[in-house]
Design a protein around this motif. Sequence first.
Motif, short mmCIF file in Angstrom:
data_model
loop_
_atom_site.label_atom_id
_atom_site.label_comp_id
_atom_site.label_asym_id
_atom_site.label_seq_id
_atom_site.Cartn_x
_atom_site.Cartn_y
_atom_site.Cartn_z
N LEU A 284 -20.04 13.88 -5.09
CA LEU A 284 -19.89 15.00 -4.16
C LEU A 284 -18.99 16.08 -4.74
O LEU A 284 -19.26 17.27 -4.61
CB LEU A 284 -19.31 14.50 -2.84
CG LEU A 284 -20.22 13.67 -1.93
CD1 LEU A 284 -19.43 13.17 -0.71
CD2 LEU A 284 -21.44 14.47 -1.48
N ARG A 285 -17.91 15.65 -5.38
CA ARG A 285 -16.97 16.62 -5.95
C ARG A 285 -17.64 17.45 -7.04
O ARG A 285 -17.44 18.67 -7.12
CB ARG A 285 -15.76 15.87 -6.50
CG ARG A 285 -14.54 16.74 -6.70
CD ARG A 285 -13.27 15.91 -6.86
NE ARG A 285 -13.36 14.97 -7.96
CZ ARG A 285 -13.39 13.64 -7.82
NH1 ARG A 285 -13.34 13.10 -6.62
NH2 ARG A 285 -13.46 12.86 -8.86
N ALA A 286 -18.47 16.82 -7.84
CA ALA A 286 -19.19 17.54 -8.90
C ALA A 286 -20.16 18.55 -8.30
O ALA A 286 -20.30 19.67 -8.80
CB ALA A 286 -19.93 16.55 -9.79
N LYS A 287 -20.83 18.17 -7.20
CA LYS A 287 -21.77 19.09 -6.55
C LYS A 287 -21.03 20.26 -5.91
O LYS A 287 -21.52 21.39 -5.91
CB LYS A 287 -22.59 18.35 -5.49
CG LYS A 287 -23.42 17.18 -6.00
CD LYS A 287 -24.27 17.54 -7.21
CE LYS A 287 -25.35 18.55 -6.91
NZ LYS A 287 -26.17 18.85 -8.12
N LEU A 288 -19.85 19.99 -5.37
CA LEU A 288 -19.08 21.07 -4.74
C LEU A 288 -18.66 22.11 -5.77
O LEU A 288 -18.62 23.31 -5.48
CB LEU A 288 -17.85 20.48 -4.04
CG LEU A 288 -17.05 21.42 -3.15
CD1 LEU A 288 -17.91 21.99 -2.04
CD2 LEU A 288 -15.86 20.70 -2.56
N LEU A 289 -18.36 21.67 -6.97
CA LEU A 289 -17.96 22.59 -8.02
C LEU A 289 -19.13 23.34 -8.65
O LEU A 289 -19.01 24.51 -9.00
CB LEU A 289 -17.21 21.83 -9.13
CG LEU A 289 -15.74 21.52 -8.89
CD1 LEU A 289 -15.22 20.63 -10.00
CD2 LEU A 289 -14.93 22.81 -8.81
N GLY A 290 -20.27 22.66 -8.78
CA GLY A 290 -21.31 23.21 -9.63
C GLY A 290 -22.60 23.64 -8.99
O GLY A 290 -23.42 24.26 -9.65
N ASP A 291 -22.84 23.34 -7.72
CA ASP A 291 -24.15 23.61 -7.13
C ASP A 291 -24.00 24.44 -5.86
O ASP A 291 -23.71 23.91 -4.79
CB ASP A 291 -24.86 22.28 -6.83
CG ASP A 291 -26.34 22.49 -6.55
OD1 ASP A 291 -26.73 23.62 -6.19
OD2 ASP A 291 -27.11 21.52 -6.67
N ALA A 292 -24.20 25.74 -5.99
CA ALA A 292 -24.02 26.64 -4.85
C ALA A 292 -24.97 26.33 -3.70
O ALA A 292 -24.64 26.55 -2.54
CB ALA A 292 -24.21 28.09 -5.31
N GLY B 214 -22.09 24.02 1.01
CA GLY B 214 -21.77 23.92 2.43
C GLY B 214 -22.02 22.52 2.97
O GLY B 214 -21.20 21.97 3.71
N ALA B 215 -23.15 21.93 2.58
CA ALA B 215 -23.48 20.58 3.04
C ALA B 215 -22.52 19.55 2.46
O ALA B 215 -22.12 18.59 3.14
CB ALA B 215 -24.92 20.24 2.65
N VAL B 216 -22.11 19.74 1.19
CA VAL B 216 -21.17 18.81 0.58
C VAL B 216 -19.82 18.89 1.28
O VAL B 216 -19.18 17.86 1.54
CB VAL B 216 -21.01 19.13 -0.93
CG1 VAL B 216 -19.85 18.34 -1.52
CG2 VAL B 216 -22.29 18.80 -1.68
N LEU B 217 -19.39 20.09 1.61
CA LEU B 217 -18.12 20.24 2.30
C LEU B 217 -18.16 19.56 3.66
O LEU B 217 -17.19 18.92 4.09
CB LEU B 217 -17.79 21.73 2.46
CG LEU B 217 -16.42 22.06 3.01
CD1 LEU B 217 -15.32 21.48 2.13
CD2 LEU B 217 -16.26 23.57 3.13
N GLU B 218 -19.29 19.66 4.35
CA GLU B 218 -19.43 18.97 5.63
C GLU B 218 -19.36 17.46 5.44
O GLU B 218 -18.76 16.74 6.26
CB GLU B 218 -20.76 19.35 6.29
CG GLU B 218 -20.95 18.73 7.66
CD GLU B 218 -22.24 19.16 8.34
OE1 GLU B 218 -22.55 18.60 9.41
OE2 GLU B 218 -22.93 20.04 7.80
N ALA B 219 -19.96 16.96 4.36
CA ALA B 219 -19.90 15.52 4.07
C ALA B 219 -18.45 15.08 3.85
O ALA B 219 -18.00 14.06 4.39
CB ALA B 219 -20.75 15.19 2.85
N PHE B 220 -17.70 15.85 3.05
CA PHE B 220 -16.30 15.52 2.82
C PHE B 220 -15.51 15.55 4.14
O PHE B 220 -14.63 14.72 4.37
CB PHE B 220 -15.67 16.49 1.83
CG PHE B 220 -15.74 16.02 0.40
CD1 PHE B 220 -15.26 14.77 0.04
CD2 PHE B 220 -16.25 16.85 -0.59
CE1 PHE B 220 -15.31 14.33 -1.27
CE2 PHE B 220 -16.30 16.43 -1.92
CZ PHE B 220 -15.83 15.16 -2.26
#
Length: 234
Positions: A113-121, A125-131
């Motif tokens: 998830l952290r890698a997706k938050l940094l690299g995949d625009a 938003g969805a990753v942040l909601e997951a966190f």
Amino acid sequence: SDWPAGWPQLQQQLLEAGRGSRVHATLALNFFRNISEAIQSDEISRLGTPRRKALQAHLRDTSQELFQFLAMAVVSLFPGAPELERSAVLLVTELASVLPLRAFLAADVDSWLRAKLLGDAAVRGAVLEAFTELLAKDAAKDFKDAPERMMQLLAGICALTVHCQGGPSLTADEYEVHRGMSVLVRDFLEYNKPSVERRPELQALLHGAAANFLRYPSVCVQLEATSMLPHLLR
């Protein structure tokens, strides 16, 4: 027959089919997301309490198998498939209300998830909601059972705040992610002040995150940072 007791081979069949194509992998992840939603919502399903408990117990008991499939699908088998990755993130979001945080840490889901938050625009938003779903809760038992992994998780989250910087090229989507990060850290603090107070090293990490947000060129983000400070003062 009701799954899982009446159809024990269904999960294996779904995951095996999911290895065959990106579409089947997405369908498999969506199936388990729908199950997670049904467990939580009376509006979506009319599950009785025993059935609900049986489904939740099954997801808990087989979570590592499910996470292993998720990682294999999005990283090894079908990398760079936007629809599949979004389905994976949404599944994690729903499972966060069904499974303990330490189950995700055991499978290293937070690193992905952290890698997706940094690299995949496309999925930030969805990753942040997951966190947010993972961390906006009392994590005392997770600190007790998996203290080192909890510290690794929070160190990773706090490290991300360094990337929360304004500037002329800042987009609206990037700003929303940065603001969401500040809310995420604040919510974690509100739920976990006793656990934070017992861990000076964690306080230091969170102080650093608050300081990064205080320097951010947005009053909204600065206010979130200010609201963190009482939770960090002893």
